[in-house]
Design an enzyme around this catalytic site. Sequence first.
Site, PDB file in Angstrom:
ATOM      1  N   ASP A 162      76.812  -9.244-150.459  1.00 36.68           N
ATOM      2  CA  ASP A 162      76.644  -9.062-151.778  1.00 36.68           C
ATOM      3  C   ASP A 162      76.127 -10.375-152.659  1.00 36.68           C
ATOM      4  O   ASP A 162      76.564 -10.785-153.367  1.00 36.68           O
ATOM      5  CB  ASP A 162      77.821  -8.567-152.419  1.00 36.68           C
ATOM      6  N   ASN A 420      83.863 -14.300-143.316  1.00 33.70           N
ATOM      7  CA  ASN A 420      83.921 -13.707-144.676  1.00 33.70           C
ATOM      8  C   ASN A 420      84.016 -11.985-144.623  1.00 33.70           C
ATOM      9  O   ASN A 420      83.100 -11.479-144.295  1.00 33.70           O
ATOM     10  CB  ASN A 420      83.191 -14.254-145.673  1.00 33.70           C
ATOM     11  N   GLU A 421      85.197 -11.712-144.905  1.00 37.07           N
ATOM     12  CA  GLU A 421      85.475 -10.254-145.039  1.00 37.07           C
ATOM     13  C   GLU A 421      84.971  -9.528-143.831  1.00 37.07           C
ATOM     14  O   GLU A 421      84.294  -8.530-143.847  1.00 37.07           O
ATOM     15  CB  GLU A 421      84.720  -9.581-146.245  1.00 37.07           C
ATOM     16  N   ASN A 475      90.842 -12.163-149.952  1.00 37.24           N
ATOM     17  CA  ASN A 475      89.859 -11.844-151.185  1.00 37.24           C
ATOM     18  C   ASN A 475      90.419 -10.413-151.750  1.00 37.24           C
ATOM     19  O   ASN A 475      90.478  -9.333-151.056  1.00 37.24           O
ATOM     20  CB  ASN A 475      88.573 -11.520-150.532  1.00 37.24           C
ATOM     21  N   TYR A 477      91.000  -7.558-155.256  1.00 39.40           N
ATOM     22  CA  TYR A 477      90.597  -7.301-156.494  1.00 39.40           C
ATOM     23  C   TYR A 477      91.215  -6.015-157.208  1.00 39.40           C
ATOM     24  O   TYR A 477      90.657  -5.060-157.736  1.00 39.40           O
ATOM     25  CB  TYR A 477      88.936  -6.730-156.074  1.00 39.40           C
ATOM     26  N   TYR A 481      87.941  -3.339-158.411  1.00 39.17           N
ATOM     27  CA  TYR A 481      87.433  -2.199-157.642  1.00 39.17           C
ATOM     28  C   TYR A 481      88.545  -1.154-157.518  1.00 39.17           C
ATOM     29  O   TYR A 481      87.987   0.129-157.198  1.00 39.17           O
ATOM     30  CB  TYR A 481      87.162  -2.834-156.294  1.00 39.17           C
ATOM     31  N   GLU A 515      89.157 -15.123-152.911  1.00 41.08           N
ATOM     32  CA  GLU A 515      88.161 -14.409-153.946  1.00 41.08           C
ATOM     33  C   GLU A 515      89.106 -13.569-154.973  1.00 41.08           C
ATOM     34  O   GLU A 515      90.144 -12.779-154.437  1.00 41.08           O
ATOM     35  CB  GLU A 515      87.258 -13.368-153.476  1.00 41.08           C
ATOM     36  N   TRP A 560      86.482 -15.877-157.988  1.00 44.26           N
ATOM     37  CA  TRP A 560      85.325 -15.551-157.655  1.00 44.26           C
ATOM     38  C   TRP A 560      84.568 -15.202-159.060  1.00 44.26           C
ATOM     39  O   TRP A 560      85.212 -14.180-159.759  1.00 44.26           O
ATOM     40  CB  TRP A 560      85.255 -14.340-156.625  1.00 44.26           C
ATOM     41  N   LYS A 579      80.649 -12.104-162.165  1.00 43.42           N
ATOM     42  CA  LYS A 579      81.884 -12.386-162.127  1.00 43.42           C
ATOM     43  C   LYS A 579      81.978 -13.944-162.291  1.00 43.42           C
ATOM     44  O   LYS A 579      83.223 -14.251-162.010  1.00 43.42           O
ATOM     45  CB  LYS A 579      82.490 -12.189-160.480  1.00 43.42           C
TER      46      LYS A 579
END
Length: 609
Positions: A162, A420-421, A475, A477, A481, A515, A560, A579
């Site tokens: 992203d 990352n992720e 991370n 949210y 989300y 994040e 983030w 963000k």
Amino acid sequence: MLYPRNSATRRAVSMDGMWKFSLDGKQEGEEKGWKDGLPGSEMIPVPASFQDFYTDKDIREYTGDVWYETEVYVPGEWKGKEVAIRFGSATHCAKVYVNGMQAAAHEGGFLPFLAVVTDIVQYNAFNRVVVQVNNELSETRIPCGATKVLKNGKKMSKPYFDFFNYSGLQRPVKLIAYPKEHVEDYSVSFEFDGADALIHYSVETAGIQEGVPQEAHEVFVDLYDAEKKQVSSASGREGMIRVPEAHKWDVGDGYLYEIRIQIRNGQELIDEYSDRIGIRTVEVRGRDILLNGRKVYLKGFGKHEDSDIVGRGFNIGVMKRDFECMKWIGANCFRTSHYPYSEEIYQMADREGILIIDEVAAVGLFRSLMNFAEASTGKRTSFFQAPTIPELLAHHLQCVEDMICRDKNHPCVIAWSLFNEPETTDDACVPYFEKIFSRAREVDPQKRPRTFAMIGNSGPDTCKCYQFSDFLSLNRYYGWYSMGGYEISDAEEAFREEMDGWAAKQMNKPVIFTEYGTDTSSAEHKLPSVMWSQEYQVEYLEMCHRVFDSYDFVAGELVWNFADFQTTEGIMRMNGNKKGIFTRQRQPKAAAYYFKKRWESLPRDYKKG
């Protein structure tokens, strides 16, 4: 990987400026011999991303080969030395031609490489330098993505990440000269003996001087304090330096010593290289992250190298502003999401006493064009079962090694983030992770903690790889989300339920949040709040911090993101990711004042047991 520096034996000359530039949409550059000179007269700045200078959307979205050309003068007095061109990066693949001859090829868009041109250049003359750069994405190198061909024949990047696929010659380019026999690399690690520091060092040398084996020449290492007073010295390619009453490098106290390495043949100086180092130790002990044996609670950001007009190009003015904003708000740390940054940024962090979690460009190891939205859905893509994995693993291992080789001596770097992720719900990922984590430990002389940023799917009951991390990096949210807006009370309960799951594992290791955040329009105020308003951003952050503060094993919070940044266009993004706690122009949103109040009130050893 040594950063270019001038010394009694070395020269470094900037090649930054306006270079000739051409897109190669017809893929004809190689066939038509562009290595011998580009067509047209278009010019572009280096360093910079090429995409945002133009008003043509086909250029901004361009995927494929782009070509750069410049001329560089090589002085006659450099004869007898090694001469090279050092690129801070070329995103993502590059071939370098000098006077029509290929001098180098490189893959990996966020790390430096050398084109040795000693026997190619003409001395006391200008030399043509041409660079072919390709920015296509694939699953065989990091960062991962795909390249799509539209019906009109044009290529399009489809990242599994992203952020915008900025590319080109985005970091400084230097012409360098150094002796045939030279300091190739050095490493340092530290321990304390009371008030004294012990610096364990090793020096690698390369090449020969007038046919004499390098082993015949001595290596000397001298250390100078910030007032340029010599405080210690040693000789030999490996050894130990004792520093009496050492001034430790610490958070907000970026005290640096100069290490000066010389190769000598009696009284003859063969090579000299100097650098700045900070004396400090870092370790994970139980649930704490320790710097110089003292607990430090991490407060800061995920960031991007991203700014108006130059995109991901290194900009010294933007760097300065970023550090001033971080100091103002009370931050002490950031993660180089999602790739190693330009070296000048680490040098600035060294001076400012800001901590860095250094992340390799291993983003997109989850086959999704919207992984930010699908991170918590339970989606599985069997990424690590793909036939491309052996090739990807080899490239990933090389990038880990190169990142650590480049950044190992920076005191600001306290940990390595190796993914990352990624997708971690499939047993196929385990051997891949084992190899990556093992390589990082093997090549780091300081044995820093290792981690990876865990996607929402990587929960306490689903993640197959959390055990490899020295501290967990989540991370999350909840409230954005999933369960956003008026459902935020449910989001907080779900968040606590996951944290209880981690607590139940009794891992005895720290957890940090790498994040968490909400997209927020800097122009949107709403009372009562709605999603995207500045009021909702603050309410969301307050909820997250209530959760963080409830668990004693939470050792840090990196929100983030530091500033709004550019992404691929789409219905989930309004001209980029919003963000940021600061706007893309580095102006504070309401949340910045909230963070300033919170972070300035938290002691360094917050939650000390």
